[in-house]
Design an enzyme around this catalytic site. Structure first.
Site: not given
Length: 388
Positions: A53, A180, A182, A212, A238, A264, A291, A321, A340-341
Site C-alpha cells: 500500500n 502506531k 498518524k 507517523d 516516523e 519506507e 519495504d 513498511h 509492520e502489521s
C-alpha cells in the site's frame, strides 16, 4: 522449469481514511500470477506477487517492460547453476537496458515480479518462503516468529477520540503490545490530545506507541513536534520530513533523543545509502523501514541489508513498511527487527494468513509453501481468478 504464462491486473485497496499527506480513496494495487510448468497434485505451481500500500499500481510498466523481458528470455537464463529458478537472474533481465536512478514506479513493478518469483521458487522446493530465503540467502537458522506492531490511528471523517481509543484497544485485544498512530494531519495541540488519549489505553507507556508523520513536516514543524513529544519516550517518530530531505532528518536527530524511523519511501540501495551517509540515523536506536515489495523486491533489499552491515547496522534495526505476508517471511528469514502489521486495513492484500495468531506482539509466518497467500482466503480468490 519454465514460466508458461503471466497474468496481471489492478485491484482496489481503497478506503476513506487519510494520513497527514494523502487519503486512500483511490488507492489501488497490482496483482500478478506467474504460472509454471511444474505440476504438483495435478495442478501447476503458481507464484503470486503484489505491491504494498501507499504506492499506486505499476501494472503498465510491468506489462510493457518487465514481464516481456522475463517471458521472452530463454528458460536457461532464469535458472541458476543447479537448474533452479533464480529470482536474481530474472532481476538482471528485468533491469536490462534501464538507466540508473528514477526509483519509484519502476521499483514497484520489479518488486511485484520479484515477489512472485520468490513465491514460486519456494513452492517448487515445497517449503515456506522464510525457510527458502534462510537456506539460500541467510544462515539456515531463521527466526520462528517475528515482532509485529499494529498500524492504525488514521484520520477519518467523524472519527472521535473515543473511536481512536476503541481502535487501539482492539489492537491490544488482538495480541499487539505496540501500536502506531498518524500525526501531522491536524495542529500540534490536537495531535497531543490524540497521543495522550492513546497513551491512556497503554497505561501511559510511551515505549509502546509509535507516531507517523508520512513525510509532511518542514524542519521547523519537525523540531516543534519533536520537542513536544520527546517527553513521552515513544517507540519511534516516523518519516518526519520528505524522504529525500536527509539534512532535515539529520537536524532532527541532533535535537530529538528518542528513536526515529524512516525509509519506507526509499526504493533502492543507493537512496538508502544516502540516508545512512547524510541523514543522521543512529544505529543504536533508530529504525530503517525500507519495504522490500516496493524497492525492487527482495533481490535489492538484500543489497540494502549488506550496505547497512558495512556501515555498522544490525539487521535488527530494520522493520519494513508494508504489513503483509511477504515481508513477514523476509523478517523471519533474515533476522530483521520486526514487521509492520495492518490488522484491518488495505484489504485484501494487507495482513497475514487467516489462521495467524499474534501473541505478545509476535507472529509466525506459517508453514504453507511459498508466501502462503493461499491461506488468505479472500485474497486468494482474487489471485486465483487471474489465471483460471
Amino acid at each position: 522449469m519454465r514460466i508458461v504464462s503471466a497474468h496481471v491486473d489492478t485491484i482496489p485497496i481503497s478506503s476513506s481514511m487519510r494520513n497527514a499527506y494523502i487519503d486512500f480513496s483511490k488507492m489501488d494495487c497490482t496483482v500478478l500470477a506467474l504460472v509454471s510448468d511444474v505440476v504438483v497434485d495435478g495442478k501447476p505451481l503458481v507464484g503470486y506477487g503484489f505491491n504494498s500500500n501507499g504506492r499506486y499500481n505499476a501494472t503498465g510498466i510491468l506489462k510493457e517492460r518487465m514481464l516481456p523481458r522475463v517471458l521472452n528470455a530463454p528458460t536457461e537464463d532464469l535458472l541458476d547453476e543447479h537448474g533452479e529458478l533464480s529470482p536474481g537472474k530474472a532481476w538482471d533481465l528485468m533491469m536490462s537496458n534501464e538507466k540508473p536512478g528514477g526509483h519509484g514506479e519502476r521499483s514497484v513493478a520489479v518488486g511485484v515480479v520479484d515477489m512472485a518469483l520468490h513465491d514460486l521458487a519456494a513452492k517448487i522446493a515445497g517449503v515456506p518462503l522464510y525457510r527458502w530465503i534462510s537456506d539460500h540467502y541467510g544462515d539456515g537458522d531463521p527466526d520462528q516468529d517475528v515482532f509485529v506492531y499494529a498500524a492504525g490511528g488514521y484520520y477519518a471523517p467523524g472519527k472521535t477520540l473515543q473511536d481512536l481509543q476503541h481502535e487501539m484497544r482492539g489492537f491490544l485485544d488482538a495480541g499487539y503490545d505496540v501500536v502506531k498512530m498518524k500525526i501531522g494531519g491536524t495542529d500540534l495541540a490536537d495531535d497531543l490530545t490524540r497521543i495522550e488519549a492513546v497513551l491512556e489505553c497503554l497505561g501511559g507507556d510511551g515505549s509502546r506507541l509509535a507516531v507517523d508523520v508520512n513525510g509532511k513536516f518542514d524542519l521547523q514543524t519537525a523540531l516543534e513536534y519533536g520537542k513536544a513529544i520527546d517527553q513521552y519516550g515513544l517507540f519511534w517518530y516516523e518519516e518526519v520530513g520528505d524522504p529525500l530531505d536527509y539534512a532535515l532528518n539529520a537536524a532532527l536527530s541532533e535535537h530529538y533523543t528518542n528513536p526515529i524511523a524512516t525509509g519506507e519511501n526509499l526504493f533502492s540501495v543507493h537512496d538508502a545509502r544516502n540516508l545512512i551517509r547524510y541523514g543522521g540515523m543512529r544505529p543504536d536506536r533508530d529504525y530503517i523501514q525500507v519495504d522490500p515489495a516496493l524497492s525492487y523486491g527482495l533481490t535489492e533489499y538484500r543489497r540494502v541489508l549488506d550496505m547497512l552491515a558495512q556501515h555498522g547496522w544490525s539487521s535488527r534495526r530494520c522493520i519494513p513498511h508494508g504489513g503483509h505476508q511477504f515481508s513477514l517471511h523476509i523478517a523471519a528469514a533474515l533476522k530483521l527487527g520486526g514487521n509492520e502489521s495492518y490488522p484491518g486495513e488495505f484489504q485484501p492484500t494487507g495482513g497475514f494468513t487467516d489462521d495467524a495468531v499474534v501473541v505478545n506482539s509476535r507472529v509466525a509466518p506459517g508453514d504453507l509453501p511459498g508466501i502462503g497467500l493461499e491461506g488468505k482466503a479472500e485474497f486468494y480468490k482474487v489471485l486465483s481468478a487471474l489465471h483460471h
